[in-house]
Design a protein around this motif. Structure first.
Motif: not given
Length: 231
Positions: A4, A30, A32, A39-42, A50-51, A54-55
């Motif tokens: 991550h 992953f 962020y 990308m994953n918002y964080f 925010s995520k 999660e995995n």
């Protein structure tokens, strides 16, 4: 193994992602970011929506985000939810050598910056120590380099100023600099990420450590400016 990556849209984050994609080891990464919608918002400053993590597979968390933002996030948002890191084997976090090199500076701004970084590092260490998690904080010197048109925030700024200024003032005594390229930093981060991921014996001896990190050469500020001008 999952990785991550916080601060994935930074030049250093992109250099690290590139290394991961070229690695012989198979990772699922992953990404962020608070600014890149692909990308994953964080957002460390505002976690609403925010995520993160999660995995639930075993993973290593790597961060190129500002260390004080990460510290604040842990203090405000995760104090009562330590289980979020249940499947994280360890953390590789990028900080700054300023916590050490500017500690006794006569400049108020430098001194305050050093304290801010150092306090953040100590809080993070205490937090992960209480969770019995492995954590290495890398303290690089001046970072430089660009990738995919993403530029560093140090030497690239100097280049920009030089283009518009007729001359530049240099201090009489500025000490030596040991700038490190984003690719060099990414390799070191990957090294420790793999040590944690594969539980190397050299990393089992301790949970927490800090590492001051510089480039291949020590040069004066004047020499660095002259080199930039000559490019």
């Amino acid at each position: 193994m999952n990785i991550h990556l916080l601060g994935a849209s930074s030049a250093s984050g992109k250099a690290f992602e590139k290394l991961i994609n070229l690695s012989e080891n198979k990772y699922k990464i992953f990404l962020y970011s608070s600014s890149n919608i692909k990308m994953n918002y964080f957002n460390l400053k505002n976690c609403t929506g925010s995520k993160l993590l999660e995995n639930n597979s075993p993973s290593v968390l790597v961060s190129f985000a500002p260390i004080w933002d990460l510290s604040s996030f842990l203090e405000k948002e995760l104090k009562n939810n330590p289980s979020i890191f249940a499947n994280v084997k360890g953390f590789v976090l990028c900080s700054s050598s300023s916590s050490v090199t500017k500690r006794f500076s006569s400049n108020i701004f430098d001194n305050e910056l050093s304290s801010k970084i150092s306090n953040s590092e100590n809080y993070i260490f205490n937090y992960f120590d209480s969770l019995d998690k492995k954590c290495i904080i890398i303290q690089p010197s001046m970072i430089y380099g660009s990738i995919y048109k993403i530029k560093d925030k140090n030497i690239s700024k100097i280049i920009k100023f030089i283009k518009f200024l007729p001359f530049i003032l240099l201090p009489n005594k500025s000490g030596l600099r040991q700038p490190i390229h984003i690719n060099q930093l990414a390799k070191v981060v990957l090294h420790f990420t793999e040590q944690i991921a594969f539980e190397e014996k050299s990393f089992r001896k301790y949970n927490l450590k800090k590492l001051l990190l510089g480039g291949d050469e020590e040069i004066s500020y004047e020499k660095m400016i002259r080199r930039i001008i000559s490019y």
